[in-house]
Design a protein around this motif. Sequence first.
Motif, PDB file in Angstrom:
ATOM      1  N   GLU A 252      34.313 -52.574  18.191  1.00 29.88           N
ATOM      2  CA  GLU A 252      35.040 -51.603  17.376  1.00 29.88           C
ATOM      3  C   GLU A 252      36.409 -51.245  17.940  1.00 29.88           C
ATOM      4  O   GLU A 252      37.289 -50.810  17.194  1.00 29.88           O
ATOM      5  CB  GLU A 252      34.217 -50.317  17.245  1.00 29.88           C
ATOM      6  CG  GLU A 252      32.837 -50.519  16.662  1.00 29.88           C
ATOM      7  CD  GLU A 252      31.930 -49.330  16.931  1.00 29.88           C
ATOM      8  OE1 GLU A 252      31.885 -48.439  16.072  1.00 29.88           O
ATOM      9  OE2 GLU A 252      31.294 -49.297  18.004  1.00 29.88           O
ATOM     10  N   ILE A 253      36.601 -51.410  19.232  1.00 33.10           N
ATOM     11  CA  ILE A 253      37.825 -50.909  19.867  1.00 33.10           C
ATOM     12  C   ILE A 253      39.080 -51.521  19.259  1.00 33.10           C
ATOM     13  O   ILE A 253      40.024 -50.809  18.884  1.00 33.10           O
ATOM     14  CB  ILE A 253      37.782 -51.160  21.387  1.00 33.10           C
ATOM     15  CG1 ILE A 253      36.822 -50.175  22.053  1.00 33.10           C
ATOM     16  CG2 ILE A 253      39.172 -51.010  22.001  1.00 33.10           C
ATOM     17  CD1 ILE A 253      36.733 -50.333  23.555  1.00 33.10           C
ATOM     18  N   ALA A 254      39.131 -52.842  19.162  1.00 32.10           N
ATOM     19  CA  ALA A 254      40.348 -53.504  18.692  1.00 32.10           C
ATOM     20  C   ALA A 254      40.656 -53.175  17.235  1.00 32.10           C
ATOM     21  O   ALA A 254      41.810 -53.259  16.803  1.00 32.10           O
ATOM     22  CB  ALA A 254      40.244 -55.008  18.891  1.00 32.10           C
ATOM     23  N   ALA A 255      39.642 -52.786  16.455  1.00 30.66           N
ATOM     24  CA  ALA A 255      39.839 -52.541  15.028  1.00 30.66           C
ATOM     25  C   ALA A 255      40.359 -51.141  14.730  1.00 30.66           C
ATOM     26  O   ALA A 255      40.820 -50.884  13.610  1.00 30.66           O
ATOM     27  CB  ALA A 255      38.524 -52.770  14.281  1.00 30.66           C
ATOM     28  N   LEU A 256      40.303 -50.233  15.711  1.00 31.01           N
ATOM     29  CA  LEU A 256      40.784 -48.877  15.462  1.00 31.01           C
ATOM     30  C   LEU A 256      42.307 -48.862  15.314  1.00 31.01           C
ATOM     31  O   LEU A 256      43.011 -49.647  15.930  1.00 31.01           O
ATOM     32  CB  LEU A 256      40.390 -47.944  16.611  1.00 31.01           C
ATOM     33  CG  LEU A 256      38.937 -47.479  16.676  1.00 31.01           C
ATOM     34  CD1 LEU A 256      38.765 -46.490  17.824  1.00 31.01           C
ATOM     35  CD2 LEU A 256      38.496 -46.842  15.367  1.00 31.01           C
ATOM     36  N   GLY A 257      42.803 -47.925  14.530  1.00 29.65           N
ATOM     37  CA  GLY A 257      44.245 -47.758  14.366  1.00 29.65           C
ATOM     38  C   GLY A 257      44.811 -46.902  15.486  1.00 29.65           C
ATOM     39  O   GLY A 257      45.169 -45.737  15.283  1.00 29.65           O
ATOM     40  N   TRP A 258      44.926 -47.480  16.679  1.00 29.69           N
ATOM     41  CA  TRP A 258      45.371 -46.741  17.857  1.00 29.69           C
ATOM     42  C   TRP A 258      46.856 -46.370  17.754  1.00 29.69           C
ATOM     43  O   TRP A 258      47.655 -47.079  17.139  1.00 29.69           O
ATOM     44  CB  TRP A 258      45.199 -47.597  19.108  1.00 29.69           C
ATOM     45  CG  TRP A 258      43.792 -47.900  19.504  1.00 29.69           C
ATOM     46  CD1 TRP A 258      43.115 -49.070  19.296  1.00 29.69           C
ATOM     47  CD2 TRP A 258      42.884 -47.036  20.213  1.00 29.69           C
ATOM     48  NE1 TRP A 258      41.850 -48.993  19.815  1.00 29.69           N
ATOM     49  CE2 TRP A 258      41.672 -47.760  20.392  1.00 29.69           C
ATOM     50  CE3 TRP A 258      42.970 -45.740  20.709  1.00 29.69           C
ATOM     51  CZ2 TRP A 258      40.570 -47.220  21.040  1.00 29.69           C
ATOM     52  CZ3 TRP A 258      41.873 -45.201  21.361  1.00 29.69           C
ATOM     53  CH2 TRP A 258      40.700 -45.922  21.520  1.00 29.69           C
ATOM     54  N   LEU A 259      47.231 -45.273  18.400  1.00 26.94           N
ATOM     55  CA  LEU A 259      48.635 -45.031  18.668  1.00 26.94           C
ATOM     56  C   LEU A 259      49.171 -46.173  19.529  1.00 26.94           C
ATOM     57  O   LEU A 259      48.422 -46.810  20.271  1.00 26.94           O
ATOM     58  CB  LEU A 259      48.818 -43.700  19.402  1.00 26.94           C
ATOM     59  CG  LEU A 259      48.385 -42.425  18.667  1.00 26.94           C
ATOM     60  CD1 LEU A 259      48.609 -41.207  19.564  1.00 26.94           C
ATOM     61  CD2 LEU A 259      49.155 -42.260  17.365  1.00 26.94           C
ATOM     62  N   ASP A 260      50.478 -46.425  19.436  1.00 30.92           N
ATOM     63  CA  ASP A 260      51.042 -47.583  20.126  1.00 30.92           C
ATOM     64  C   ASP A 260      50.731 -47.580  21.618  1.00 30.92           C
ATOM     65  O   ASP A 260      50.410 -48.623  22.201  1.00 30.92           O
ATOM     66  CB  ASP A 260      52.562 -47.629  19.929  1.00 30.92           C
ATOM     67  CG  ASP A 260      52.944 -48.169  18.558  1.00 30.92           C
ATOM     68  OD1 ASP A 260      52.046 -48.621  17.823  1.00 30.92           O
ATOM     69  OD2 ASP A 260      54.141 -48.137  18.223  1.00 30.92           O
ATOM     70  N   ALA A 261      50.850 -46.424  22.276  1.00 35.11           N
ATOM     71  CA  ALA A 261      50.634 -46.376  23.725  1.00 35.11           C
ATOM     72  C   ALA A 261      49.182 -46.680  24.074  1.00 35.11           C
ATOM     73  O   ALA A 261      48.907 -47.386  25.044  1.00 35.11           O
ATOM     74  CB  ALA A 261      51.040 -45.013  24.271  1.00 35.11           C
ATOM     75  N   ASP A 262      48.235 -46.164  23.316  1.00 40.34           N
ATOM     76  CA  ASP A 262      46.824 -46.427  23.581  1.00 40.34           C
ATOM     77  C   ASP A 262      46.458 -47.867  23.230  1.00 40.34           C
ATOM     78  O   ASP A 262      45.631 -48.492  23.911  1.00 40.34           O
ATOM     79  CB  ASP A 262      45.957 -45.445  22.800  1.00 40.34           C
ATOM     80  CG  ASP A 262      46.213 -44.010  23.204  1.00 40.34           C
ATOM     81  OD1 ASP A 262      45.541 -43.532  24.126  1.00 40.34           O
ATOM     82  OD2 ASP A 262      47.118 -43.376  22.630  1.00 40.34           O
ATOM     83  N   ARG A 263      47.064 -48.395  22.191  1.00 35.74           N
ATOM     84  CA  ARG A 263      46.858 -49.805  21.840  1.00 35.74           C
ATOM     85  C   ARG A 263      47.258 -50.714  23.005  1.00 35.74           C
ATOM     86  O   ARG A 263      46.656 -51.776  23.204  1.00 35.74           O
ATOM     87  CB  ARG A 263      47.693 -50.147  20.601  1.00 35.74           C
ATOM     88  CG  ARG A 263      47.733 -51.609  20.228  1.00 35.74           C
ATOM     89  CD  ARG A 263      48.606 -51.802  18.993  1.00 35.74           C
ATOM     90  NE  ARG A 263      48.764 -53.209  18.654  1.00 35.74           N
ATOM     91  CZ  ARG A 263      49.741 -53.994  19.108  1.00 35.74           C
ATOM     92  NH1 ARG A 263      50.652 -53.491  19.937  1.00 35.74           N
ATOM     93  NH2 ARG A 263      49.821 -55.250  18.745  1.00 35.74           N
ATOM     94  N   ALA A 264      48.230 -50.293  23.788  1.00 31.68           N
ATOM     95  CA  ALA A 264      48.725 -51.124  24.886  1.00 31.68           C
ATOM     96  C   ALA A 264      47.700 -51.295  26.000  1.00 31.68           C
ATOM     97  O   ALA A 264      47.873 -52.173  26.855  1.00 31.68           O
ATOM     98  CB  ALA A 264      50.017 -50.537  25.451  1.00 31.68           C
TER      99      ALA A 264
END
Length: 275
Positions: A252-264
């Motif tokens: 599930e982690i990669a599919a979440l709409g993370w903020l840019d910094a958290d996506r990093a």
Amino acid sequence: MPVISLDHRVAGPPELVAGVLRETAPAAAAVARAGARLTAQAALLVAGDEVRVTLPGGLVGCRTRITRAGRDGLWSELAAGPAAALRHATRIVADGTGGTLVRDELAWTAPLGGLGRLTDPVLRRYGHRLLDARRDVLAERAGELSVAPVVVGAAIVRDGRLLAAQRSYPAALAGRWELPGGGVEPGESEAGALVRECAEELDARVEIGERLGTDLPIGRRVLRIHTARLLPGSPEPQPREHRALRWVGVREIAALGWLDADRAVVAELLGLLRP
């Protein structure tokens, strides 16, 4: 394959320099100083992201794909464009005095075989301008962020799942996901700030572990992620300041709409959950 490189030193730790290398805005500023234009969809780059560079005059452009991004630097390769091949590697190591040694290297293969090699002198001159501009911009941005306020985030893991928090405000960020945390107050340690923030945001008591990944530039501040766990007897986390909380697994982690910094830091977060 022609290769040009530039070695230089940045007055900042590798964790900070690595974060700046992943930031789109300084990269675009460096490319602009060399007379071209860079565009990307993310503020902080991760492996798999693509950037587009349009050369002077706007007639020739290429897309490069980030192949690796981490504590030791940033690597990219040609995804589409007129060259037969193009590789860019920026390697960093600590210099032993609190600074960072940087080796920035460009390598390419011109199109059209021997005929295309007639363009190598032009590409070499442009490449040197680009590497010089990157050196200057990297030093400027690292200097700015070395005295920037710090924001901390908690990667709270329980039973192989990570706690993610959905923003409720401001409107531009509402609905996107982040790790809980907040700003470090004057005189406060990063661990102390996270303990306080988790109590205020989640009504939870946590123990803070190691620092995760690199420093992540977010405007005029720097985000640092730390691992964490709920203390025995802690109340179940509640969304006191967020729209929702969710315990997410590897799929599930990669599919979440993370903020840019958290996506990093998604790659590092996945590493926390995998055995």
